[in-house]
Structures are given as structure tokens and as C-alpha cells.
Design an enzyme around this catalytic site. Structure first.
Site, PDB file in Angstrom:
ATOM      1  N   SER A 297      -1.480  -3.683   5.439  1.00  0.00           N
ATOM      2  CA  SER A 297      -2.786  -3.191   5.884  1.00  0.00           C
ATOM      3  C   SER A 297      -2.795  -1.680   6.129  1.00  0.00           C
ATOM      4  O   SER A 297      -2.587  -0.908   5.209  1.00  0.00           O
ATOM      5  CB  SER A 297      -3.220  -3.973   7.128  1.00  0.00           C
ATOM      6  OG  SER A 297      -4.598  -3.806   7.365  1.00  0.00           O
ATOM      7  N   ASP A 308       0.012   8.701  -3.514  1.00  0.00           N
ATOM      8  CA  ASP A 308      -0.971   9.149  -4.509  1.00  0.00           C
ATOM      9  C   ASP A 308      -1.090  10.662  -4.562  1.00  0.00           C
ATOM     10  O   ASP A 308      -1.276  11.249  -5.637  1.00  0.00           O
ATOM     11  CB  ASP A 308      -2.340   8.528  -4.207  1.00  0.00           C
ATOM     12  CG  ASP A 308      -2.486   7.120  -4.782  1.00  0.00           C
ATOM     13  OD1 ASP A 308      -1.510   6.636  -5.391  1.00  0.00           O
ATOM     14  OD2 ASP A 308      -3.557   6.516  -4.620  1.00  0.00           O
ATOM     15  N   LYS A 322      -1.953  -6.493   1.850  1.00  0.00           N
ATOM     16  CA  LYS A 322      -3.133  -6.922   2.602  1.00  0.00           C
ATOM     17  C   LYS A 322      -4.152  -5.787   2.570  1.00  0.00           C
ATOM     18  O   LYS A 322      -4.083  -4.850   3.347  1.00  0.00           O
ATOM     19  CB  LYS A 322      -2.742  -7.273   4.038  1.00  0.00           C
ATOM     20  CG  LYS A 322      -3.768  -8.140   4.773  1.00  0.00           C
ATOM     21  CD  LYS A 322      -4.864  -7.344   5.405  1.00  0.00           C
ATOM     22  CE  LYS A 322      -5.801  -8.227   6.203  1.00  0.00           C
ATOM     23  NZ  LYS A 322      -6.916  -7.459   6.797  1.00  0.00           N
TER      24      LYS A 322
END
Length: 451
Positions: A297, A308, A322
Site C-alpha cells: 500500500s 520511477d 495492494k
């Protein structure tokens, strides 16, 4: 009707955590799949007939309120693993958990491939001390099968008064048979952030256990206090998630511009982008992030965003996956529904849901391999070796070892060499930071030469 955004898992021994933003739910007919009036009437009529049949013919006495509660519960739990109907008891349990202190085991659980799975045992809790591990599958709770059991029902069975015990039957990969654990419940108090310097290095180890409301400020204070650093290791292993705004806030310490995470759902006002605030006080600080199967999460959002934007190297094992958003919608003062309304997306547009974050370098857990004591021939074994110089080196080495032992014993806020050698993922992270600081000046020099 008020709604509360959730990011994280409902867990025994850890509070489910919220993004505490309060909005008013409005009916958006444009987002609802159109059904003809006739189809809707026929569907409602079918439901009414079933309810009446159950009320009149079911073998035991059952009142209409209980039938409706079961019908709602069945509807929501069949949507996905995280949606649920919160009856009065469940709603009170949820509210009690948000206080951050309760009797439990200290594990985060979730559904994975239809099985009730331990996402992570929390540090210094009964579950961790008993030896439960990330990836363990819970087969039974107090001899009751978890087959078709909801996450919330499992949590309710495992939570209870401190000093009482609960028995778990666990399936563990590569274990010859199921394992039985009898664990004594305790008050679970989770300190979200721990920091330690690394012995003989100008690196800071930052361990984030969960994303409560103090994570961003705690990490920033630790970095400010540490002064000029050559790099940090951000340990998000076995971190089950938490407040979304804290995941964004932590990322903003290192990422100056751009989208940190976005969420997309059926209803337009659920489509939100969370962007960096343009400050990033540690924009150029080298970072290595540790993740594993218990990273879920909010912690996946942080590690994924840093990956990224190429702000960090990610080390360890694939994270849990999740990436959905839950909202608690109170029905009245005593009950509510918990509904999945959106999915998270990382800056590159990739989803976390059921995929997780893949490390840049995969390193499985364990100790650093040591010499097995086998036969080897060295300079000291040769006839007429340089005795004096070797003796001097040996003596210096012994002095260094004694100094090292003394340092390790005196400094509790330090990660010792022994700590590091017992954790190959951590050792790899440190080695990468060392390489980072060697390579950077070379890169700059080469760029200057090209000009």
C-alpha cells in the site's frame, strides 16, 4: 453521508490507517451503469422474494434485521477482498483501532490468491517474537478454518484482551507440515520511525514500520539532526501501509516536482493526482530502499515513486501489490460500509494492484555468507614469508577488532558490523551507497571532460 479514505490493511495488532479527508457523498448517475427501469424492478423483486423465503422457511428463527445484515455483508465481501459491511461491533472495533493501541498479535493480514496471508509481522510484537513470517498462510484460528473467512472476521478472532492467547495453524512454504503457534496477545504500540547511524559510515538507516500521521515530520527531523550525510537506507520491509498523505509527504522530501501518485475510480471526484510540493529538501541525497513481500500500500507508493523518478535504487524482493483505495461510508451512528472506490497508479502510470513493485536488484533475505573454514593456502603459510610486516598487520587488525567490539557495545544507536552481516539485503544496500559515492565524482569529471 461522510466518507473516509483508507490506505492500508485491517490487521490484528495494527490500527487500520486513514487518509482523514471528509467529503460528502453524492449520487453520480453518470457513473452508474444504466439499467432499464424494468430490469431494476425485476432485480429488486427477486431480492425481496429471497429475503421473504429465508425469513419464512429457514430452519432457525431469524429476524429481518439479521437477514438484511447478512445480505449486505455477502454483497460486499463478494466484490473484493477489502470491501466489507461493518456491523455495530465491527464499526466499534474499527474506531477502537484508530486510537493506535489495542490488544492483538501485531500482524498485518490480507487476501492473496484467495488465502488469508500474513503480509507482515510488526517489530517487537508477539507475532514477530513467536516467529510468524511474511508470506505465512493462516489455515486456522483457534481451530476454526479460515476458508471463506473475511479479513475482518479473522481480525476479530485474533484481537482480544491482553495476556489472553490465540492459536494459529500456519502453512509455510517449504515446511514439511503445518505449523502451530500459541501466541499471547498484548497491547500493540507501534513506533512508526526508527533511525540509526551505520558504523564506520556516514550513512543513516531509516526504518519506517507504518505510515501514521507523524512519519514525514519524524523522518525529516532525523535527517535534519543527522547533518550532512553521504546517503540513507530507507527500510520499508514489512511495512503494511497507512496514511496516503504521509506517503506523499515522505516522497516529497526527495522528489521536487511531478506526480507522486494518482488514483482513478468510476466516479470523477475520485480521480485525484497528488503532486510534489516543489521543495524537496533532500533532492540530491543518495537513497537505497529495502522492500519485500510485506511492503504494501502506502510503502509501495513511496518505493514506486522513488523508482520511477530514478531517485533511489530498490533492493530486496517483490512487494505485496495492494494498490486499491477503500472508503468508509457510515450508514448511521452504529454501522458503515467499507467500499473499494479506486486504484492507485505510480508516476509512470503503472499500477501496483496485484503486481507490486519489482526491485532494481533482487536480493533474498539471509545472513551474509561467511568463510566455511575450508582449506586455503595464504602468504602466511609460505616458508620465509615476510614475518615482520605480517605480524604488524595482524597486530593492527587485532587492535581494530577490539576497538570495533567496544564501539559496538557502547553505541546502541549504531548499526554494528554484526547487525549488517546478519542481513544480506542491508549489506547490499550499504555496498551500493558506497559505490554510489565513488561513481558520482567520476561521472561529473567525465561530463566536464566532454565539454
Amino acid at each position: 453521508m461522510k466518507k473516509i479514505f483508507l490506505s492500508g490493511f485491517l490487521a490484528s495488532g495494527i490500527a487500520i490507517t486513514f487518509l482523514l479527508g471528509v467529503l460528502y457523498a453524492q449520487t453520480d448517475t453518470s457513473a452508474t451503469k444504466k439499467s432499464s427501469q424494468k430490469e431494476r424492478i425485476e432485480a429488486y423483486d427477486k431480492l425481496t422474494k429471497i429475503i421473504n423465503t429465508v425469513e419464512n422457511y429457514y430452519v432457525d428463527e431469524i429476524d429481518i434485521k439479521e437477514i438484511i445484515d447478512k445480505a449486505i455483508g455477502g454483497l460486499l465481501t463478494n466484490l473484493d477482498a477489502h470491501s466489507d459491511y461493518l456491523t455495530e461491533k465491527k464499526f466499534k472495533d474499527l474506531q477502537a483501532q484508530t486510537e493506535g493501541e489495542f490488544g492483538g498479535l501485531g500482524i498485518t493480514i490480507g487476501m492473496k490468491d484467495g488465502a488469508l496471508t500474513i503480509i507482515a509481522p510488526l517489530d517487537d510484537t508477539p507475532a514477530q517474537k513467536a516467529g510468524l513470517k511474511s508470506g505465512d498462510i493462516i489455515l486456522k484460528i483457534n481451530n476454526e478454518s479460515t476458508l471463506n473467512m473475511s479479513i475482518d472476521d479473522a481480525v476479530n478472532l485474533m484481537r482480544g484482551k491482553p495476556k489472553t492467547s490465540v492459536e494459529l495453524t500456519i502453512y509455510r512454504k517449504n515446511a514439511p507440515k503445518p505449523l502451530d503457534f500459541k501466541i499471547t496477545r498484548d497491547i500493540i504500540q507501534v513506533k512508526s520511525v526508527h533511525t540509526r547511524k551505520i558504523e564506520n559510515e556516514n550513512f543513516l538507516y531509516v526504518r519506517v514500520n507504518s505510515f501514521d500521521k507523524n512519519v514525514t515530520s519524524s523522518v525529516k527531523n532525523a535527517l535534519d539532526k543527522a547533518g550532512k550525510l553521504d546517503g540513507i537506507i530507507l527500510d520499508l520491509r514489512n511495512n503494511p501501509g497507512g496514511l496516503l498523505n504521509q506517503a506523499v509527504g515522505l516522497s516529497e522530501l526527495f522528489i521536487k516536482n511531478g506526480v507522486i501518485v494518482s488514483q482513478k475510480g468510476k466516479v470523477k471526484n475520485e480521480n485525484i493526482e497528488y503532486k510534489a510540493n516543489g521543495k524537496a529538501p533532500y533532492e540530491n541525497l543518495p537513497i537505497v530502499v529495502l522492500i519485500n513481500g510485506g511492503t504494501a500500500s502506502a510503502s509501495e507508493i513511496v518505493s514506486g515513486a522513488l523508482q520511477d523518478y530514478k531517485r533511489a535504487l530498490i533492493i530486496g524482493e517483490n512487494s505485496f501489490g495492494k494498490g486499491s483505495v477503500q472508503v468508509v461510508l457510515p450508514l448511521d451512528s452504529t454501522s458503515a460500509i467499507k467500499l473499494t472506490t479506486a486504484k492507485y497508479y505510480l508516476p509512470s502510470g503503472r499500477t501496483i494492484q496485484a503486481i507490486g513493485v519489482t526491485p532494481d536488484i533482487i536480493v533474498h533475505p539471509g545472513a551474509v555468507p561467511q568463510s566455511d573454514g575450508g582449506f586455503s593456502l595464504k602468504e602466511a603459510d609460505l616458508k620465509n614469508h615476510l614475518q615482520n610486516e605480517l605480524d604488524k598487520i595482524s597486530e593492527d587488525s587485532k587492535k581494530d577488532n577490539k576497538k570495533e567490539e567496544k564501539t559496538t557495545g557502547d553505541k546502541k544507536d549504531m548499526l554494528s558490523l554484526n547487525d549488517i552481516n546478519n542481513d544480506i539485503q542491508l549489506k547490499t544496500a550499504i555496498d551500493l551507497l558506497k559505490s554510489w559515492n565513488i561513481i558520482k565524482p567520476i561521472e561529473k569529471s567525465n561530463k566536464g571532460a566532454e565539454k
